[in-house]
Design a protein around this motif. Structure first.
Motif, PDB file in Angstrom:
ATOM      1  N   ASN B  62       0.816  -1.205   0.000  1.00 41.12           N
ATOM      2  CA  ASN B  62       0.000   0.000   0.000  1.00 41.12           C
ATOM      3  C   ASN B  62       0.859   1.268   0.000  1.00 41.12           C
ATOM      4  OD1 ASN B  62      -2.188   1.574   0.061  1.00 41.12           O
ATOM      5  ND2 ASN B  62      -2.605   1.316   2.248  1.00 41.12           N
ATOM      6  N   GLY B  63       0.448   2.269  -0.781  1.00 41.69           N
ATOM      7  CA  GLY B  63       1.158   3.535  -0.804  1.00 41.69           C
ATOM      8  C   GLY B  63       2.394   3.520  -1.673  1.00 41.69           C
ATOM      9  N   PHE B  64       2.683   2.358  -2.261  1.00 40.62           N
ATOM     10  CA  PHE B  64       3.878   2.230  -3.077  1.00 40.62           C
ATOM     11  C   PHE B  64       3.787   3.142  -4.299  1.00 40.62           C
ATOM     12  CE2 PHE B  64       5.761   0.327  -6.825  1.00 40.62           C
ATOM     13  CZ  PHE B  64       7.048   0.087  -6.414  1.00 40.62           C
ATOM     14  N   SER B  65       4.826   3.887  -4.523  1.00 40.46           N
ATOM     15  CA  SER B  65       4.889   4.689  -5.736  1.00 40.46           C
ATOM     16  C   SER B  65       6.343   5.054  -5.951  1.00 40.46           C
ATOM     17  CB  SER B  65       4.058   5.965  -5.580  1.00 40.46           C
ATOM     18  OG  SER B  65       4.375   6.847  -6.628  1.00 40.46           O
ATOM     19  N   THR B  66       6.878   4.597  -7.043  1.00 40.88           N
ATOM     20  CA  THR B  66       8.289   4.885  -7.272  1.00 40.88           C
ATOM     21  C   THR B  66       8.515   5.156  -8.744  1.00 40.88           C
ATOM     22  OG1 THR B  66      10.518   4.027  -7.173  1.00 40.88           O
ATOM     23  CG2 THR B  66       8.751   2.420  -7.436  1.00 40.88           C
ATOM     24  N   THR B  67       9.552   5.898  -9.018  1.00 45.50           N
ATOM     25  CA  THR B  67       9.844   6.198 -10.419  1.00 45.50           C
ATOM     26  C   THR B  67      10.812   5.192 -11.024  1.00 45.50           C
ATOM     27  OG1 THR B  67      11.460   7.753  -9.574  1.00 45.50           O
ATOM     28  CG2 THR B  67       9.373   8.664 -10.363  1.00 45.50           C
ATOM     29  N   ASN B  68      11.216   4.221 -10.242  1.00 52.54           N
ATOM     30  CA  ASN B  68      12.135   3.228 -10.772  1.00 52.54           C
ATOM     31  C   ASN B  68      11.370   1.981 -11.235  1.00 52.54           C
ATOM     32  OD1 ASN B  68      14.049   1.371 -11.351  1.00 52.54           O
ATOM     33  ND2 ASN B  68      15.040   1.383  -9.337  1.00 52.54           N
ATOM     34  N   PRO B  69      11.218   1.797 -12.555  1.00 50.23           N
ATOM     35  CA  PRO B  69      10.371   0.711 -13.066  1.00 50.23           C
ATOM     36  C   PRO B  69      10.808  -0.677 -12.586  1.00 50.23           C
ATOM     37  CG  PRO B  69      10.991   2.212 -14.822  1.00 50.23           C
ATOM     38  CD  PRO B  69      11.793   2.596 -13.626  1.00 50.23           C
ATOM     39  N   ILE B  70      12.098  -0.848 -12.318  1.00 48.47           N
ATOM     40  CA  ILE B  70      12.544  -2.181 -11.912  1.00 48.47           C
ATOM     41  C   ILE B  70      11.873  -2.597 -10.610  1.00 48.47           C
ATOM     42  CG2 ILE B  70      14.573  -3.533 -11.180  1.00 48.47           C
ATOM     43  CD1 ILE B  70      16.166  -1.652 -13.158  1.00 48.47           C
ATOM     44  N   GLU B  71      11.646  -1.608  -9.743  1.00 45.28           N
ATOM     45  CA  GLU B  71      11.034  -1.925  -8.449  1.00 45.28           C
ATOM     46  C   GLU B  71       9.600  -2.435  -8.581  1.00 45.28           C
ATOM     47  OE1 GLU B  71      11.475   0.853  -5.235  1.00 45.28           O
ATOM     48  OE2 GLU B  71      13.451   1.428  -5.985  1.00 45.28           O
TER      49      GLU B  71
END
Lengths: 291, 299
Positions: B62-71
């Protein structure tokens, strides 16, 4: 004799009636109801005054009508050739005799069965500035600019067209695929003996043989593109500044937000006639293809 | 002697023709083949990538948001989003609505179109050709352009904001009648005649003989009606006012905008809406593909 016919009529009625009733009420009646509505001031609550052709006059001088009709036409112009070419290209790839054939066909077609809400949402999140997938990829390969896909008129159109291609090309691909499979193998064998190159085979056998189905795909695409609404509403909302707003969205807004169903019905007639003409051309074309 | 010579010549001919054939095959091997297959692979991955991305993001915490597509594609994973959304939103209700509407629309469409197609194909009655042409006209009437008056008509039946209002306007498919009629026309005359000779009623003839023979056409129409109804946007968007009656395509955008700051919840909602159709697609892929060429071209 007459009695016998009556007996036949009587027997046919229960078979025909359910379809007939639903068809008349929900398909035929709206055409006449629309005509009535277009001649009145008509709100969401009730019918008001008879205004004759006033709604039609208003339509002809309404800049929003012409703007949204142009936007819709622009969408048709942008999507039709790209869609037909992409569908043909994908069909050729999907028709190759390889172990990956099922994978190709499945992947190209899969987006077509997803809901417009889903594909629009995916598009929005891929195209977001700063955190979206597309811009992240652009940054990774060294492009520093931060395109605002929904805020720029041209970029918004590019986004809508690309999303539409991705979403619906699978259907057209299948039609081309069916066409490719109908080409007799013997034509290729014969030309091979005559020493034709692959390119010549493509130009002189594949393309001409695909012409009938190509015409069907082309017309279905024009017809379908004129009905564009949901993906634009959900992706750009018609923006920026109304630059992508299509006619159906304007009809919807006039009817349900501005509470003017009479005028909305009037503009629907403009769309009705465009689509009717295209359908007639399409049906004629199909009959030609069959005979 | 001469005989065996001739045989020898034949064998030689055979061999050389086979050599020529394999040479042809050799040349048939396209030098660009590898390039084409590679292009195919890249395009195919591009096409399904957003869908796979959606499925992966939906199982991120939940709340995950990242600009690194690998993640997006690496652990941690969790099913908490699914539980959260099932518990705290109307999505199950919308799923149920979509399912009920699509199922009833499909069944009613099949019933009324097959009955009408049977009458036009096999029965004798007055104005038959006129009625058939009248049905054909429906192919040219674009539903999108008559939706405002349709709204008024449905409203006058008090069916706005109801299942009936969602379903009934969608069931009279002229294309269905035309496809089924041409299919019924292909049922052998002898079968029909001998059934009538045996005193079989029209209804029995329809139900026991013609309908079972038309299964492929019925299946194609069923699949397309179902998908069409499941994904229909414009009409439910206009005719449904209460959130309880939303179908998925109408409900999801509301969902997406209320969660606009977060990535994961709306992604999960979209995944929930898509997984049933993706499964159905893999189950019915062959019929869907056949059905398009069947209904698309012959329509």
């Amino acid at each position: 004799m007459n009695k016998k016919l009556w007996a036949h009529d009587f027997k046919a009625i229960p078979f025909l009636l359910p379809f007939f009733v639903a068809y008349v009420i929900f398909t035929i009646l709206p055409i006449f109801k629309g005509l009535e509505m277009s001649l009145y001031d008509w709100t969401l609550v009730r019918k008001l005054d008879f205004v004759g052709l006033a709604n039609y006059k208003e339509m002809f001088i309404d800049p929003h009508f012409w703007r949204t009709l142009w936007n819709t036409t622009l969408f048709v112009i942008l999507t039709t050739p790209t869609m037909v070419l992409l569908a043909l290209g994908l069909a050729l790839l999907a028709n190759m005799n390889t172990k990956l054939q099922t994978f190709f066909r499945g992947s190209f077609f899969l987006p077509s069965i997803l809901s417009v809400a889903v594909i629009s949402f995916l598009a929005i999140f891929m195209l977001q500035p700063y955190s979206g997938l597309i811009n992240t990829v652009l940054h990774t390969i060294g492009i520093e600019a931060e395109p605002f896909w929904m805020a720029d008129k041209t970029l918004a159109w590019v986004s809508i067209v690309v999303v539409t291609l991705w979403w619906t090309v699978g259907f057209n691909m299948v039609l081309f695929l069916a066409g490719l499979q109908d080409i007799p193998e013997s034509l290729y064998e014969a030309s091979e003996i005559d020493g034709a190159t692959r390119w010549k085979q493509f130009r002189h056998i594949t393309l001409p043989q695909l012409m009938p189905i190509g015409r069907v795909v082309l017309l279905l695409q024009i017809l379908g593109s004129y009905k564009v609404f949901a993906q634009i509403l959900l992706i750009t909302g018609g923006g920026p500044g109304g630059a992508t707003r299509p006619l159906i969205q304007y009809i919807y807004e006039v009817g349900f937000t501005q509470n003017n169903l009479g005028y909305a019905a009037t503009m629907s007639y403009a769309l009705f006639f465009i689509l009717l003409i295209l359908s007639i051309i399409q049906l004629r074309n199909q009959r030609m293809g069959e005979s | 002697m001469s005989d065996s010579n001739l045989q020898g010549a034949d064998v030689l001919k055979e061999v050389s023709s086979q050599k020529r054939k394999s040479k042809l095959l050799e040349r048939n091997r396209d030098p660009w083949r590898r390039v084409k297959v590679s292009i195919g692979v890249i395009v195919a991955i591009l096409f399904i990538f957003p869908i796979i991305w959606m499925l992966f993001v939906s199982i991120k915490p939940n709340g995950f948001s990242t600009t690194n597509p690998i993640e997006w594609f690496t652990p941690p994973f969790t099913l908490a989003n699914y539980i959260d959304i099932f518990m705290n939103s109307l999505i199950l209700r919308w799923l149920f609505n979509s399912l009920i509407v699509a199922l009833i629309t499909t069944v009613l469409t099949l019933i009324i179109t097959s009955l009408a197609a049977f009458a036009i194909s096999q029965m004798k009655f007055r104005y038959k050709n006129f009625i058939f042409v009248f049905f054909l006209l429906g192919l040219m009437i674009p539903g999108e352009a008559t939706i405002i008056p349709l709204y008024e008509i449905v409203k006058s039946f008090n069916m706005i904001d109801s299942y009936a209002g969602l379903i009934l306007p969608m069931i009279a498919s002229p294309l269905g009648v035309i496809i089924l009629k041409s299919f019924f026309d292909g049922v052998p005359k002898e079968v029909i005649e001998s059934a009538i000779m045996d005193g079989c009623s029209y209804f029995k003839l329809f139900y026991k003989i013609v309908l079972p023979l038309a299964k492929p056409a019925m299946a194609a129409i069923a699949i397309f009606t179902f998908i069409g109804s499941w994904n229909n946007f414009l009409w439910p968007y206009l005719s449904i006012l209460s959130e309880n009656l939303y179908t998925l395509p109408v409900g999801l955008p509301v969902f997406n905008s209320t969660y606009s700051q977060a990535y994961v919840q709306p992604m999960t909602a979209n995944a929930i809406a898509s997984i049933p159709v993706i499964i159905a697609f893999f189950m019915f892929e062959k019929q869907i593909v056949k059905g398009i060429s069947f209904t698309g071209i012959k329509g």
